[in-house]
Design a protein around this motif. Structure first.
Motif, PDB file in Angstrom:
ATOM      1  N   ASP A 190     -15.752   3.257   3.557  1.00 48.62           N
ATOM      2  CA  ASP A 190     -15.553   3.255   5.015  1.00 48.62           C
ATOM      3  C   ASP A 190     -14.099   3.544   5.398  1.00 48.62           C
ATOM      4  O   ASP A 190     -13.823   3.900   6.536  1.00 48.62           O
ATOM      5  N   GLN A 191     -13.179   3.418   4.435  1.00 49.73           N
ATOM      6  CA  GLN A 191     -11.790   3.782   4.735  1.00 49.73           C
ATOM      7  C   GLN A 191     -11.447   5.169   4.215  1.00 49.73           C
ATOM      8  O   GLN A 191     -10.311   5.628   4.381  1.00 49.73           O
ATOM      9  N   LYS A 192     -12.417   5.804   3.548  1.00 51.42           N
ATOM     10  CA  LYS A 192     -12.210   7.148   2.994  1.00 51.42           C
ATOM     11  C   LYS A 192     -10.979   7.217   2.091  1.00 51.42           C
ATOM     12  O   LYS A 192     -10.161   8.132   2.179  1.00 51.42           O
ATOM     13  N   VAL A 193     -10.869   6.211   1.243  1.00 53.19           N
ATOM     14  CA  VAL A 193      -9.764   6.200   0.274  1.00 53.19           C
ATOM     15  C   VAL A 193     -10.252   5.794  -1.110  1.00 53.19           C
ATOM     16  O   VAL A 193     -11.243   5.077  -1.263  1.00 53.19           O
ATOM     17  N   ARG A 194      -9.530   6.281  -2.100  1.00 53.89           N
ATOM     18  CA  ARG A 194      -9.658   5.789  -3.465  1.00 53.89           C
ATOM     19  C   ARG A 194      -8.429   4.948  -3.718  1.00 53.89           C
ATOM     20  O   ARG A 194      -7.326   5.330  -3.320  1.00 53.89           O
ATOM     21  N   ASP A 254       2.777 -11.866  -8.788  1.00 56.84           N
ATOM     22  CA  ASP A 254       1.674 -12.248  -7.893  1.00 56.84           C
ATOM     23  C   ASP A 254       1.315 -11.129  -6.928  1.00 56.84           C
ATOM     24  O   ASP A 254       0.362 -11.240  -6.170  1.00 56.84           O
ATOM     25  N   THR A 255       2.125 -10.096  -6.929  1.00 60.06           N
ATOM     26  CA  THR A 255       1.958  -9.005  -5.967  1.00 60.06           C
ATOM     27  C   THR A 255       1.325  -7.801  -6.657  1.00 60.06           C
ATOM     28  O   THR A 255       1.479  -7.624  -7.855  1.00 60.06           O
ATOM     29  N   LYS A 256       0.601  -7.029  -5.878  1.00 59.02           N
ATOM     30  CA  LYS A 256      -0.002  -5.816  -6.432  1.00 59.02           C
ATOM     31  C   LYS A 256       0.573  -4.587  -5.745  1.00 59.02           C
ATOM     32  O   LYS A 256       1.058  -4.665  -4.614  1.00 59.02           O
ATOM     33  N   ILE A 257       0.482  -3.495  -6.445  1.00 58.09           N
ATOM     34  CA  ILE A 257       0.743  -2.188  -5.850  1.00 58.09           C
ATOM     35  C   ILE A 257      -0.630  -1.547  -5.666  1.00 58.09           C
ATOM     36  O   ILE A 257      -1.442  -1.539  -6.597  1.00 58.09           O
ATOM     37  N   GLU A 258      -0.914  -1.107  -4.455  1.00 54.50           N
ATOM     38  CA  GLU A 258      -2.190  -0.454  -4.155  1.00 54.50           C
ATOM     39  C   GLU A 258      -1.905   1.007  -3.847  1.00 54.50           C
ATOM     40  O   GLU A 258      -1.320   1.330  -2.816  1.00 54.50           O
ATOM     41  N   LEU A 259      -2.280   1.876  -4.761  1.00 53.14           N
ATOM     42  CA  LEU A 259      -2.110   3.312  -4.504  1.00 53.14           C
ATOM     43  C   LEU A 259      -3.313   3.784  -3.705  1.00 53.14           C
ATOM     44  O   LEU A 259      -4.457   3.447  -4.017  1.00 53.14           O
ATOM     45  N   GLY A 281       0.843  -1.191   0.000  1.00 49.23           N
ATOM     46  CA  GLY A 281       0.000   0.000   0.000  1.00 49.23           C
ATOM     47  C   GLY A 281       0.880   1.242   0.000  1.00 49.23           C
ATOM     48  O   GLY A 281       1.782   1.371   0.825  1.00 49.23           O
ATOM     49  N   ILE A 282       0.637   2.127  -0.945  1.00 46.12           N
ATOM     50  CA  ILE A 282       1.452   3.329  -1.082  1.00 46.12           C
ATOM     51  C   ILE A 282       0.542   4.555  -1.051  1.00 46.12           C
ATOM     52  O   ILE A 282      -0.408   4.653  -1.840  1.00 46.12           O
ATOM     53  N   ALA A 283       0.817   5.444  -0.110  1.00 48.37           N
ATOM     54  CA  ALA A 283       0.002   6.653   0.038  1.00 48.37           C
ATOM     55  C   ALA A 283       0.412   7.691  -1.000  1.00 48.37           C
ATOM     56  O   ALA A 283       1.600   7.998  -1.146  1.00 48.37           O
ATOM     57  N   VAL A 284      -0.576   8.186  -1.740  1.00 54.59           N
ATOM     58  CA  VAL A 284      -0.325   9.238  -2.736  1.00 54.59           C
ATOM     59  C   VAL A 284      -1.338  10.364  -2.508  1.00 54.59           C
ATOM     60  O   VAL A 284      -2.410  10.135  -1.954  1.00 54.59           O
TER      61      VAL A 284
END
Ligand code: ZN
Length: 134
Positions: free
Chosen positions: A39-43, A51-56, A10-13
């Motif tokens: 409910d997490q107030k994120v996009r 097999d891994t994802k990057i979640e912005l 998870g990467i905060a942008v």
């Protein structure tokens, strides 16, 4: 517990639109999904790396935990998510038994509809840790 792989990072942008050109045009990854988790107030925007994802993670309002994270630490790596094979509920029970401080006492639905739960960074060597059903 049995961890099969790193499910995502998870990467905060500040802005998915501003961050994506780096991931797509420089790293050559492809964004395959963008969704809002109310409910997490994120996009969130997802890109695959094997097999891994990057979640912005982009905050949708100033009260978002992601907004607070960026305020305190700036943009960058926010959490690591491990895929657990034997269920998030079992993994949580094991963590609690071993004295790990839990953020989520029970699994909840995260992005992509997966069962997830967070462990507190105080108990995980400073890394906000997510357990994720695979
Ligand atoms: Zn995550």
């Amino acid at each position: 517990m049995k961890i099969s792989h790193i499910e995502h990072l998870g990467i905060a942008v500040k802005s998915i639109e501003e961050a994506l050109p780096y991931y797509e045009n420089v790293l050559g990854l492809k964004c395959y999904n963008i969704e809002t988790v109310e409910d997490q107030k994120v996009r969130t925007a997802f890109l695959k790396v094997g097999d891994t994802k990057i979640e912005l993670l982009e905050p949708t309002c100033p009260e978002s935990t992601i907004a607070k994270f960026i305020e305190k630490k700036g943009v960058g790596v926010h959490h690591i998510a491990y895929a657990v094979e034997d269920g998030v509920a079992n993994a949580l029970a094991e963590c609690e038994e071993k004295g790990i401080q839990l953020i989520d006492k029970a699994p909840r639905k995260g992005a992509e509809g997966l069962n997830i739960a967070f462990l507190h960074p105080k108990s995980t060597q400073g890394v906000l840790t997510e357990l994720c059903e695979c």
